[in-house]
Write a protein that holds these residues in place. Structure first.
Motif, PDB file in Angstrom:
ATOM      1  N   GLU A  78      50.979  61.830  23.092  1.00 58.21           N
ATOM      2  CA  GLU A  78      49.911  60.412  23.327  1.00 58.21           C
ATOM      3  C   GLU A  78      51.321  59.438  22.506  1.00 58.21           C
ATOM      4  OE1 GLU A  78      48.341  59.514  25.632  1.00 58.21           O
ATOM      5  OE2 GLU A  78      48.300  61.526  26.365  1.00 58.21           O
ATOM      6  N   LEU A  79      51.522  59.699  21.391  1.00 60.09           N
ATOM      7  CA  LEU A  79      52.055  58.977  20.943  1.00 60.09           C
ATOM      8  C   LEU A  79      53.365  58.466  21.785  1.00 60.09           C
ATOM      9  CD1 LEU A  79      53.285  56.815  18.551  1.00 60.09           C
ATOM     10  CD2 LEU A  79      54.355  59.519  17.087  1.00 60.09           C
ATOM     11  N   GLY A  80      54.081  59.691  22.144  1.00 58.28           N
ATOM     12  CA  GLY A  80      55.793  59.728  23.140  1.00 58.28           C
ATOM     13  C   GLY A  80      55.236  58.373  24.277  1.00 58.28           C
ATOM     14  N   ALA A  81      54.462  58.753  24.211  1.00 58.27           N
ATOM     15  CA  ALA A  81      54.053  57.993  26.199  1.00 58.27           C
ATOM     16  C   ALA A  81      53.467  56.763  25.575  1.00 58.27           C
ATOM     17  CB  ALA A  81      52.567  58.266  27.020  1.00 58.27           C
ATOM     18  N   VAL A  82      53.167  56.482  24.239  1.00 60.26           N
ATOM     19  CA  VAL A  82      52.748  55.289  23.196  1.00 60.26           C
ATOM     20  C   VAL A  82      54.002  53.826  23.082  1.00 60.26           C
ATOM     21  CG1 VAL A  82      52.430  53.337  22.086  1.00 60.26           C
ATOM     22  CG2 VAL A  82      50.645  54.713  23.069  1.00 60.26           C
ATOM     23  N   VAL A  83      54.623  54.791  22.478  1.00 60.93           N
ATOM     24  CA  VAL A  83      56.048  54.133  22.936  1.00 60.93           C
ATOM     25  C   VAL A  83      57.417  54.192  23.845  1.00 60.93           C
ATOM     26  CG1 VAL A  83      56.406  54.948  19.972  1.00 60.93           C
ATOM     27  CG2 VAL A  83      57.388  56.241  21.265  1.00 60.93           C
ATOM     28  N   ALA A  84      57.079  54.959  24.801  1.00 57.46           N
ATOM     29  CA  ALA A  84      58.065  54.781  25.824  1.00 57.46           C
ATOM     30  C   ALA A  84      57.533  53.935  26.208  1.00 57.46           C
ATOM     31  CB  ALA A  84      57.688  56.292  27.612  1.00 57.46           C
ATOM     32  N   GLU A  85      56.491  52.373  26.543  1.00 54.73           N
ATOM     33  CA  GLU A  85      56.090  52.327  27.330  1.00 54.73           C
ATOM     34  C   GLU A  85      56.955  50.402  26.786  1.00 54.73           C
ATOM     35  OE1 GLU A  85      51.811  51.136  26.600  1.00 54.73           O
ATOM     36  OE2 GLU A  85      51.093  53.179  27.856  1.00 54.73           O
ATOM     37  N   LEU A  86      57.046  50.809  25.382  1.00 54.17           N
ATOM     38  CA  LEU A  86      58.256  49.751  24.957  1.00 54.17           C
ATOM     39  C   LEU A  86      60.195  50.154  24.367  1.00 54.17           C
ATOM     40  CD1 LEU A  86      55.693  49.194  21.779  1.00 54.17           C
ATOM     41  CD2 LEU A  86      55.584  47.679  23.727  1.00 54.17           C
ATOM     42  N   ASN A  87      59.919  51.268  24.792  1.00 54.08           N
ATOM     43  CA  ASN A  87      61.618  51.395  24.308  1.00 54.08           C
ATOM     44  C   ASN A  87      62.532  51.047  25.404  1.00 54.08           C
ATOM     45  OD1 ASN A  87      62.895  53.467  23.079  1.00 54.08           O
ATOM     46  ND2 ASN A  87      62.911  55.262  24.277  1.00 54.08           N
ATOM     47  N   LEU A 138      54.296  45.094  15.824  1.00 57.34           N
ATOM     48  CA  LEU A 138      54.637  46.327  16.433  1.00 57.34           C
ATOM     49  C   LEU A 138      53.427  47.827  15.827  1.00 57.34           C
ATOM     50  CD1 LEU A 138      58.438  45.987  17.548  1.00 57.34           C
ATOM     51  CD2 LEU A 138      55.938  45.471  18.763  1.00 57.34           C
ATOM     52  N   ALA A 139      53.841  47.938  14.600  1.00 52.85           N
ATOM     53  CA  ALA A 139      52.653  48.874  14.487  1.00 52.85           C
ATOM     54  C   ALA A 139      51.145  48.995  14.545  1.00 52.85           C
ATOM     55  CB  ALA A 139      52.392  48.997  12.950  1.00 52.85           C
ATOM     56  N   LYS A 140      51.172  47.243  14.369  1.00 57.03           N
ATOM     57  CA  LYS A 140      49.480  47.323  15.426  1.00 57.03           C
ATOM     58  C   LYS A 140      49.216  47.597  16.764  1.00 57.03           C
ATOM     59  CE  LYS A 140      45.642  44.150  15.453  1.00 57.03           C
ATOM     60  NZ  LYS A 140      45.091  44.559  16.407  1.00 57.03           N
ATOM     61  N   VAL A 141      50.478  47.194  17.713  1.00 55.90           N
ATOM     62  CA  VAL A 141      50.339  46.922  18.845  1.00 55.90           C
ATOM     63  C   VAL A 141      50.194  48.811  18.898  1.00 55.90           C
ATOM     64  CG1 VAL A 141      51.859  47.105  21.144  1.00 55.90           C
ATOM     65  CG2 VAL A 141      51.992  45.207  19.447  1.00 55.90           C
ATOM     66  N   ILE A 142      50.951  49.226  18.495  1.00 55.22           N
ATOM     67  CA  ILE A 142      51.389  51.256  18.783  1.00 55.22           C
ATOM     68  C   ILE A 142      49.660  51.830  18.321  1.00 55.22           C
ATOM     69  CG2 ILE A 142      52.099  53.274  17.985  1.00 55.22           C
ATOM     70  CD1 ILE A 142      54.849  51.461  18.064  1.00 55.22           C
ATOM     71  N   ALA A 143      49.454  50.745  17.415  1.00 56.22           N
ATOM     72  CA  ALA A 143      47.423  51.626  17.048  1.00 56.22           C
ATOM     73  C   ALA A 143      46.755  51.198  17.860  1.00 56.22           C
ATOM     74  CB  ALA A 143      47.450  51.690  15.392  1.00 56.22           C
ATOM     75  N   ASP A 144      47.029  49.734  18.062  1.00 56.00           N
ATOM     76  CA  ASP A 144      45.796  50.036  19.259  1.00 56.00           C
ATOM     77  C   ASP A 144      46.334  50.841  20.877  1.00 56.00           C
ATOM     78  OD1 ASP A 144      44.946  47.826  17.086  1.00 56.00           O
ATOM     79  OD2 ASP A 144      45.339  46.329  17.749  1.00 56.00           O
ATOM     80  N   ARG A 145      47.165  51.010  21.142  1.00 54.76           N
ATOM     81  CA  ARG A 145      47.483  51.564  22.260  1.00 54.76           C
ATOM     82  C   ARG A 145      47.198  52.990  22.106  1.00 54.76           C
ATOM     83  NH1 ARG A 145      52.613  48.954  25.148  1.00 54.76           N
ATOM     84  NH2 ARG A 145      51.719  46.596  25.194  1.00 54.76           N
ATOM     85  N   LEU A 146      46.919  53.688  20.837  1.00 50.47           N
ATOM     86  CA  LEU A 146      46.819  55.085  20.067  1.00 50.47           C
ATOM     87  C   LEU A 146      45.450  55.262  20.590  1.00 50.47           C
ATOM     88  CD1 LEU A 146      49.272  56.462  18.052  1.00 50.47           C
ATOM     89  CD2 LEU A 146      48.878  57.133  19.945  1.00 50.47           C
ATOM     90  N   ALA A 147      44.424  54.113  19.911  1.00 48.26           N
ATOM     91  CA  ALA A 147      43.757  53.662  19.698  1.00 48.26           C
ATOM     92  C   ALA A 147      42.696  54.191  20.855  1.00 48.26           C
ATOM     93  CB  ALA A 147      42.708  52.997  18.598  1.00 48.26           C
ATOM     94  N   GLU A 148      43.249  53.057  21.883  1.00 50.08           N
ATOM     95  CA  GLU A 148      42.749  53.110  23.311  1.00 50.08           C
ATOM     96  C   GLU A 148      42.892  54.126  24.343  1.00 50.08           C
ATOM     97  OE1 GLU A 148      44.403  50.011  25.072  1.00 50.08           O
ATOM     98  OE2 GLU A 148      44.517  48.765  24.279  1.00 50.08           O
ATOM     99  N   ARG A 149      44.143  55.054  23.842  1.00 49.01           N
ATOM    100  CA  ARG A 149      43.879  57.111  24.416  1.00 49.01           C
ATOM    101  C   ARG A 149      42.708  57.770  23.967  1.00 49.01           C
ATOM    102  NH1 ARG A 149      48.579  56.981  27.589  1.00 49.01           N
ATOM    103  NH2 ARG A 149      50.310  55.671  27.079  1.00 49.01           N
ATOM    104  N   ILE A 150      42.212  57.463  22.404  1.00 50.73           N
ATOM    105  CA  ILE A 150      41.988  58.300  22.074  1.00 50.73           C
ATOM    106  C   ILE A 150      40.087  57.962  22.199  1.00 50.73           C
ATOM    107  CG2 ILE A 150      40.565  58.682  19.790  1.00 50.73           C
ATOM    108  CD1 ILE A 150      43.003  58.299  18.224  1.00 50.73           C
ATOM    109  N   GLU A 151      39.850  56.637  22.145  1.00 50.22           N
ATOM    110  CA  GLU A 151      38.578  56.387  23.039  1.00 50.22           C
ATOM    111  C   GLU A 151      38.891  56.811  24.348  1.00 50.22           C
ATOM    112  OE1 GLU A 151      37.942  52.337  22.660  1.00 50.22           O
ATOM    113  OE2 GLU A 151      38.261  52.166  20.629  1.00 50.22           O
TER     114      GLU A 151
END
Length: 132
Positions: free
Chosen positions: A58-67, A87-100
């Motif tokens: 999931e981290l890989g998927a989130v960073v792939a959106e920006l890479n 950017l740290a917040k953007v990635i954290a928030d996107r990971l949180a959405e995936r967790i939810e």
């Protein structure tokens, strides 16, 4: 508090607005190591914090959106200084959405918090920490 951390990296281009940024006002590239740390007070029924494989995916998927993107050209960041902290917040928030949404499994619903750290170099980094 128990924690696990998974790592990936991201390469972006961007520029900043404001004299405080000096030469970084011009378009430049940045490569970040990205650490995502997942925390919980008690281990789950399998005695883990979260499935490391799912967290890595999931981290890989989130960073792939920006890479490999010029963030100056991304509509969602129009007019925003895409600083390391931001950017740290953007990635954290996107990971949180995936967790939810359950992407890290049902056990991840017991997570207490998440910290995302972007390492600009071996001597400088920024983090964003949030509750889940």
């Amino acid at each position: 508090m128990f924690s696990i951390t998974v790592r990936d990296h991201i390469m972006i281009a961007h520029s900043f607005r404001g004299e405080v940024f000096g030469p970084a006002q011009r378009l430049h590239g940045a490569t970040f190591l990205v650490d995502a740390t997942f925390r919980r007070e008690q281990l789950d029924d399998d005695n883990i914090v979260v499935d490391i494989g799912l967290a890595t995916r999931e981290l890989g998927a989130v960073v792939a959106e920006l890479n490999y993107r010029n963030l100056d050209n991304e509509p969602e960041f129009d007019g925003i200084n895409t600083s390391t902290e931001f950017l740290a917040k953007v990635i954290a928030d996107r990971l949180a959405e995936r967790i939810e949404k359950g992407a890290l499994g049902e056990g991840a619903r017991g997570l207490a918090g998440l910290t995302v750290t972007l390492h600009e170099s071996h001597i400088a980094w920024a983090s964003y920490e949030r509750a889940l």
